[in-house]
Design an enzyme around this catalytic site. Sequence first.
Site, PDB file in Angstrom:
ATOM      1  N   THR A 210       0.843  -1.188   0.000  1.00 41.24           N
ATOM      2  CA  THR A 210       0.000   0.000   0.000  1.00 41.24           C
ATOM      3  C   THR A 210       0.881   1.241   0.000  1.00 41.24           C
ATOM      4  O   THR A 210       2.078   1.170  -0.302  1.00 41.24           O
ATOM      5  CB  THR A 210      -0.966  -0.019   1.202  1.00 41.24           C
ATOM      6  OG1 THR A 210      -1.905   1.055   1.079  1.00 41.24           O
ATOM      7  CG2 THR A 210      -0.233   0.072   2.529  1.00 41.24           C
ATOM      8  N   ASN A 211       0.315   2.399   0.331  1.00 46.34           N
ATOM      9  CA  ASN A 211       1.083   3.642   0.368  1.00 46.34           C
ATOM     10  C   ASN A 211       0.617   4.490   1.539  1.00 46.34           C
ATOM     11  O   ASN A 211      -0.241   4.070   2.322  1.00 46.34           O
ATOM     12  CB  ASN A 211       0.949   4.395  -0.961  1.00 46.34           C
ATOM     13  CG  ASN A 211      -0.507   4.640  -1.322  1.00 46.34           C
ATOM     14  OD1 ASN A 211      -1.218   5.370  -0.632  1.00 46.34           O
ATOM     15  ND2 ASN A 211      -0.961   4.018  -2.410  1.00 46.34           N
ATOM     16  N   ARG A 212       1.147   5.690   1.671  1.00 44.64           N
ATOM     17  CA  ARG A 212       0.903   6.518   2.852  1.00 44.64           C
ATOM     18  C   ARG A 212      -0.335   7.412   2.735  1.00 44.64           C
ATOM     19  O   ARG A 212      -0.594   8.232   3.614  1.00 44.64           O
ATOM     20  CB  ARG A 212       2.131   7.402   3.130  1.00 44.64           C
ATOM     21  CG  ARG A 212       3.393   6.618   3.440  1.00 44.64           C
ATOM     22  CD  ARG A 212       4.556   7.570   3.720  1.00 44.64           C
ATOM     23  NE  ARG A 212       5.811   6.861   3.903  1.00 44.64           N
ATOM     24  CZ  ARG A 212       6.224   6.321   5.040  1.00 44.64           C
ATOM     25  NH1 ARG A 212       5.446   6.424   6.106  1.00 44.64           N
ATOM     26  NH2 ARG A 212       7.376   5.702   5.132  1.00 44.64           N
ATOM     27  N   ALA A 277      -4.624   7.420  -4.316  1.00 44.79           N
ATOM     28  CA  ALA A 277      -3.250   7.022  -4.639  1.00 44.79           C
ATOM     29  C   ALA A 277      -3.292   5.546  -5.027  1.00 44.79           C
ATOM     30  O   ALA A 277      -3.283   4.656  -4.169  1.00 44.79           O
ATOM     31  CB  ALA A 277      -2.336   7.250  -3.432  1.00 44.79           C
TER      32      ALA A 277
END
Length: 403
Positions: A210-212, A277
């Site tokens: 995943t991402n932030r 995102a």
Amino acid sequence: MSILSGKRIVLGVSGSIAAYKAADLASKLTQAGAQVDVILTGSAEKFVTPLTFQSVTGRRAYTDTDLWGNEAHVLHVGLGHATDLLVIAPCTANTIAKLAHGQADNLLTVTALASQSPLLLAPAMDGGMFDHPATQENLDTLRKRGATIVEPAEGHLASGLTGVGRLPETHQLIGHIRLILGRRGLLAGKRVLVTAGGTQEPLDPVRVLTNRSSGRQGYALAQAAQDAGARVTLVTTPTALTPPVGAEVIRVETAKQMLDAVLKEFPESDALIMAAAVADFRPKDVAEDKIKKEGGVPQIELEATEDILKAAAGLRIEAKRKQVVVGFAAESQDLLQNAANKLQSKKLDLIAANDISANDAGFSVETNRITLLFADGRRESLSLMSKSEAAEIIIERVAALLE
């Protein structure tokens, strides 16, 4: 909450133990820039005082005594006409009955009769009273006249019973207020599709790539679009944020799930704002069982995820209506060049570029510093501001593009 700034709201408070929550509502509305005039019924004064509301609004709070004072012949007319919205929260079964039958025996109900503004009611009462046929018939009558009814919540009631009758929390009431105030906004009659959050691509049953992204900017855009009068569909990945009241919410996890949701909803939308995102890559093979470290460091082969914006651009070619597509470019280097390339290759109308390497902008913070790039070559740099403020500006630009 700029939609509340400068708005005149009359807040009626009737006799319920939930009247104490109305003080918080009056306070939050005032903090958001609204001018709040409070009217308490005689029964409400048994639970809270006018001074409570004067303290949080900075304005005089009215009671039935004022109906028979020197201003009696014009007070209710002035309150009823010079307002953008009349809210009664909590609204008891007794007050609901009076409103439904046009009975005007106190300052609140006579003001309601004189008012030409939208009416929002938030019923609050004890066990069985809300579901009683008389109350339901009265509410149906008021709905037919155009009143908005905020359904009460279920939970512990003052009597000790559990049931439907609790006044909703302040943020929910404010969400309904924003919906009403935004009905005639720049995007009235339009449908806006917003994506938010960071996608999650599974490695095994436990782990994900995943991402932030927190989803804050996407949720702010969904709220701003609703404030502008749009019907909003929010496609969101898992997040701790609360969706805007009134938005249709589609919950997804992976890029493929988000693609499917966007392709289904976009043909009926006037604008797509891709604030999510989306992962560029995912594991080619997902392990059926949890990967154990005793097996050594795994070799994970990645593959590209679906290009959602490109797929949406393909659908737009076949559309019979004007559609605006907005993308986001979260970059750590060559910000404007990468954003310009994405704008052109994805055939976007507008792209919002932000430098995620900055400490005060991008992921996991409340603020953003964005540069807007338009398909016609225009550029607009926004100074550091809250994500809500940035969202309002982007929605204004979307509305202009739809014109």
